[in-house]
Design an enzyme around this catalytic site. Structure first.
Site, PDB file in Angstrom:
ATOM      1  N   CYS A 125      72.894  64.216  68.032  1.00  0.00           N
ATOM      2  CA  CYS A 125      72.289  62.909  68.268  1.00  0.00           C
ATOM      3  C   CYS A 125      71.596  62.965  69.628  1.00  0.00           C
ATOM      4  O   CYS A 125      72.166  63.496  70.586  1.00  0.00           O
ATOM      5  CB  CYS A 125      73.384  61.840  68.267  1.00  0.00           C
ATOM      6  SG  CYS A 125      72.798  60.181  68.636  1.00  0.00           S
ATOM      7  N   HIS A 141      74.553  53.387  64.319  1.00  0.00           N
ATOM      8  CA  HIS A 141      74.135  53.003  65.674  1.00  0.00           C
ATOM      9  C   HIS A 141      74.081  51.482  65.823  1.00  0.00           C
ATOM     10  O   HIS A 141      74.350  50.941  66.891  1.00  0.00           O
ATOM     11  CB  HIS A 141      72.751  53.575  65.997  1.00  0.00           C
ATOM     12  CG  HIS A 141      72.779  54.977  66.508  1.00  0.00           C
ATOM     13  ND1 HIS A 141      73.448  55.332  67.664  1.00  0.00           N
ATOM     14  CD2 HIS A 141      72.219  56.117  66.040  1.00  0.00           C
ATOM     15  CE1 HIS A 141      73.299  56.628  67.873  1.00  0.00           C
ATOM     16  NE2 HIS A 141      72.561  57.141  66.901  1.00  0.00           N
ATOM     17  N   HIS A 166      73.569  57.530  59.545  1.00  0.00           N
ATOM     18  CA  HIS A 166      73.718  57.797  60.985  1.00  0.00           C
ATOM     19  C   HIS A 166      73.055  56.668  61.786  1.00  0.00           C
ATOM     20  O   HIS A 166      73.638  56.150  62.749  1.00  0.00           O
ATOM     21  CB  HIS A 166      73.085  59.157  61.303  1.00  0.00           C
ATOM     22  CG  HIS A 166      73.123  59.551  62.751  1.00  0.00           C
ATOM     23  ND1 HIS A 166      73.958  60.536  63.238  1.00  0.00           N
ATOM     24  CD2 HIS A 166      72.426  59.091  63.824  1.00  0.00           C
ATOM     25  CE1 HIS A 166      73.771  60.656  64.548  1.00  0.00           C
ATOM     26  NE2 HIS A 166      72.844  59.799  64.928  1.00  0.00           N
ATOM     27  N   GLU A 167      71.843  56.267  61.373  1.00  0.00           N
ATOM     28  CA  GLU A 167      71.132  55.208  62.107  1.00  0.00           C
ATOM     29  C   GLU A 167      71.821  53.858  61.908  1.00  0.00           C
ATOM     30  O   GLU A 167      71.933  53.062  62.843  1.00  0.00           O
ATOM     31  CB  GLU A 167      69.670  55.132  61.664  1.00  0.00           C
ATOM     32  CG  GLU A 167      68.867  56.423  61.835  1.00  0.00           C
ATOM     33  CD  GLU A 167      69.042  57.086  63.194  1.00  0.00           C
ATOM     34  OE1 GLU A 167      69.283  56.393  64.191  1.00  0.00           O
ATOM     35  OE2 GLU A 167      68.958  58.331  63.253  1.00  0.00           O
TER      36      GLU A 167
END
Lengths: 166, 178
Positions: free
Chosen positions: A97, A143, A139-140
């Site tokens: 990342c 966040h 993954h995003e």
């Protein structure tokens, strides 16, 4: 074109739950443009979420075009207020990342996902993605909830111990 | 500032890490990289500790005798160079070797790697499977030097694995930056 600085650990803004984008207006579209420009500026980066440029709003950009592991590919995608509708078929793969320098980790994520969100014209968009694109989306999405891949690392021991040879 | 390498091993039970690291805290030390894991029921700690000026190997060793006695640990402390040695650059690959346990698997595989100028960055081995039919599993993270021929290396490893009666697979570890 605005490439914004990418914030990195230990910046605590990465750990905050981002707020919904209130309306898809010029400000939101500027955020989308900044996300895409900043993502393109980091070599090998195929996704970036608003909290990574210090904006605590629920928006991200991804583009897995040309990635050797990609199966489904929707090209450049920016989603506002995304929601995960379906996730299926977890697989472990190694991730890094741009906000967590020098570390990579093996993370178990679904390989088939359906997401809903708003595009830059304020239209609902349903994305059905699999494989690597699904991983990038998840993954995003993490966040936006203040989760880093470090929060999801699968234990190397666990991988080993489950192996049974008979 | 001085750096020390500390190792401690003892039968696993709760409280070992807290007891050992309390000593470092009391001496104003800072823990840097560490690796701790259970190896066949024994908790094994390896730590790099950054200590303030004036703290000596002997002081740390003496202070560690208390947790060592309470938890029946074998402890060692060594001063190490403050400079950080650099490991060779290259591509990250992962090697898995597994099969019926027999002597020489680790030595012969790693000798082949060394002969090919390949640097090991992480290695774990486990004896798994049933007691009457133990299976040896070794996972190696390694760095292939620039220009290395991965296909040739795979052939050499496969040839050696056949000789040892084990299976092996080598693949590139591509961490995707998301």
């Amino acid at each position: 074109m605005t490439v914004r600085p990418v914030i990195q650990l230990p910046d605590h803004r990465l750990k905050e739950r981002a707020l919904p984008v209130p309306c898809i207006d010029e400000t939101a579209r500027q955020l989308a443009a900044d996300l895409v420009d900043t993502m393109r500026a980091s070599p090998a980066c195929i996704g970036l979420a608003a909290p990574q440029i210090g904006v605590s709003l629920r928006a991200f950009a991804i583009d897995v075009t040309g990635h050797p592991k990609a199966h489904s590919c929707h090209g450049e995608v920016v989603l506002f207020n995304p929601e995960l509708l379906l996730a299926h078929g977890p697989v472990v793969a190694r991730e890094g990342c741009v906000s967590v320098p020098h570390l990579t980790g093996d993370v178990r994520r679904a390989t088939e996902v359906v997401l809903r969100g708003l595009d830059q014209d304020d239209h609902e968009r349903i994305l059905t993605a699999d494989g690597f694109e699904a991983r990038a989306l998840l993954h995003e999405l993490d966040h936006l909830d203040g989760l880093l891949f470090l929060d999801r690392v699968a234990s190397q021991d666990a991988i080993f111990r489950r192996k049974v040879y008979r | 500032m001085a750096h020390f390498a500390v190792s401690a091993v003892g039968a696993d039970r709760p409280g070992i890490v807290a007891a050992v690291t309390a000593v470092f805290l009391e001496h104003g030390c800072n823990l840097e990289d560490s690796s701790m894991s259970i190896l066949r029921g024994h908790f094994a700690m390896m730590l790099l500790v950054n200590a303030p000026d004036g703290v000596t190997e002997e002081q740390l060793e003496a202070a560690l005798t208390d947790p060592a006695a309470r938890f029946d640990l074998v402890v060692a402390v060594r001063r190490i160079d403050d400079r950080v040695p650099t490991s060779p650059a290259g591509e990250q690959w992962n090697l898995a070797v597994y099969g019926a346990d027999r002597p020489g698997i680790v030595h012969r595989i790693t000798q082949l790697l060394a002969d090919n100028d390949i640097n090991i960055v992480d290695l774990t081995t486990h004896v798994i499977g049933e007691p009457d039919q133990p299976v040896y599993a070794m996972l190696v993270d390694l760095t292939l030097p620039p220009g290395a021929d991965a296909e040739l290396l795979t052939r050499r490893l496969t040839h050696l694995a056949d000789d040892l009666g084990v299976d092996c697979s080598l693949h590139r570890v591509e961490a995707d930056v998301l």
